[in-house]
Scaffold this active site. Structure first.
Site: not given
Ligand SMILES: *Cc1c(COP(=O)(O)O)cnc(C)c1O
Length: 430
Positions: A53, A139, A191, A195, A220, A223, A254
């Site tokens: 990512n 997620h 989100e 993801s 969230d 991405h 990411k």
């Molecule tokens: C990767 C991810 C997380 C978690 O983040 P990390 O820093 O990897 O713990 C949370 N929400 C989404 C949508 C993700 O893709």
């Protein structure tokens, strides 16, 4: 003595592991002997990496590396304890100032991971008398946080505004008498870019609904941060919704190439989290080097270089989408660097990944529980660090893979293990 205990314990665990294997869901760690980058070394072979990512190629960028090294020289390695116990190191403080400025919010708070961020923030805000409403495809960290909070959990069908509205109507009517003076808190969580599917939430409409029904909204941007909008702040900003979203969440791991998670929002939100978020309070602070690396990455994202890197990334996305037409793989439409090539059965996805690996492409199968059962896929992610040559090689191998597959397929046997089943693909676009 110790071995006796171990073997008995292993006998207890064995049936579960056997069941995981039988379903094609067993996973093992694969060692990478190089930095995470567009190319990685596994064992003695080099692979083109389409699994990270690290969308802008910042995880191994010279400026980001240098910032981490400088921070270690100035602040050492470990943070010593929780920031509330032994004090908050300057790199963490500066990072939060930078994040707030970058995201154009009054304040920000960082956590040791995105996962810890969701857990801490949601359980700090909601309790048993409250209601949390989440998209079906959010997620795992949001699902886990919702359960841990004890709030009533309602799940709406993926990106389905009618279903979300029906739940919000129900939420507005329910619960009120339970607490004499206070209405239950209702929090909607989505989100912005999903993801595993790479599709985008209808944020404007969700904001409209949360206003109408008096709910809060948490988005969230794991991405989306670094990739969307004029300042590459994310989709909330691209849609000009920043002042309307109570809680903006994301990860530093990411596009920002480091490690950790963040919440951006009102000063009172951040103050409350410092006092109530258990994953913040009861956990050792991340390395100051993590924070310094993330700051360097944010500086790059906001600069002309960041503009060039994101431009290059979108170019790669365009090239791959065009090129997929010459393969038998289909990908649902979308505008993100995540291209899900849905295969379906877990074993079929595994075999496809194995075949790609034989051709020097690192693109692992994503299976349950990361995605629904029978929705296993090759989750192809692109990076500004990929060269046009990398993309050409990927497309050549994908085209060959489908052909190889078609040749070996006996007449009438439509369900070859390597066949990305067309019916499944169509369903995913609808
Ligand atoms: C990767 C991810 C997380 C978690 O983040 P990390 O820093 O990897 O713990 C949370 N929400 C989404 C949508 C993700 O893709």
């Amino acid at each position: 003595m110790r071995h006796a205990v171990y073997s008995e314990f292993e006998r207890d665990l064995a049936p579960e592991l056997d069941a995981i294997r039988a379903q094609g869901l067993h996973r093992v760690l694969r060692e990478i002997g190089s930095p995470q980058s567009a190319h990685v070394r596994i064992g003695r072979r080099d692979f083109i990496n389409f699994s990270a990512n690290d969308y802008l190629g910042l995880a191994n960028h010279p400026r980001v590396r240098a910032a981490a090294i400088r921070a270690i020289q100035c602040y050492g390695v470990g943070a010593g304890a929780s920031r509330l116990i032994c004090g908050s190191l300057s790199p963490h403080q500066r990072l939060e100032e930078d994040l707030a400025e970058y995201k154009d919010t009054p304040a920000a708070l960082t956590f040791s991971s995105g996962y810890a961020t969701a857990l801490g923030a949601i359980t700090a805000l909601l309790g048993r008398d409250d209601i949390i409403v989440i998209d079906k495809l959010v997620h795992a960290c949001i699902v886990d946080a919702a359960r841990l909070s004890g709030a009533q959990l309602r799940v709406y069908r993926h990106n389905d505004l009618n279903h979300l509205e029906a739940i919000l109507q129900w939420a507005a009517k329910t619960g009120a008498p339970a607490r004499a003076n206070t209405r239950p808190r209702v929090l909607v969580v989505t989100e912005s870019v999903f993801s595993m599917d790479g599709d985008i939430a209808p944020l404007r409409e969700i904001v409209g609904l949360k206003h109408r029904y008096g709910a809060w909204l948490m988005v969230d941007e794991a991405h989306a941060t670094g990739l969307y909008g004029e300042h590459r702040r994310g989709l909330v900003d691209e849609f000009s919704l920043s002042p309307e979203v109570e809680i903006q969440m994301g990860t530093l791991g990411k596009a920002l190439g480091s490690c950790g998670g963040y919440i951006c929002g009102a000063r009172a939100l951040i103050d409350l989290l410092i006092n109530r978020a258990r994953s913040f309070i009861f956990s050792t602070a991340p390395l100051p080097a993590h924070a310094a690396a993330a700051r360097a990455a944010i500086r790059i994202v906001r600069s002309r270089l960041g503009e060039r890197l994101s431009h290059r990334l979108w170019q790669r996305v365009h090239e791959v989408r065009q090129g997929l037409g010459n393969t038998r793989f289909e990908c649902p439409p979308g505008h993100s660097p995540i291209l899900p090539l849905i295969v379906g059965p877990e074993q079929a996805a595994l075999r496809a990944a194995l075949e790609l690996r034989r051709h020097g492409i690192h693109l692992p199968a994503i299976r349950y529980p990361s995605v629904a059962r029978n929705r296993a896929r090759l989750r192809l992610t692109l990076s500004a660090a990929h060269s046009p040559g990398d993309i050409r090689q990927l497309l050549t191998v994908l085209a060959g893979l489908a052909a190889f597959n078609a040749q070996r397929q006996p007449r009438g046997a439509r369900r070859s293990t390597l066949d990305p089943q067309p019916s499944t693909l169509r369903a995913s676009t609808g």
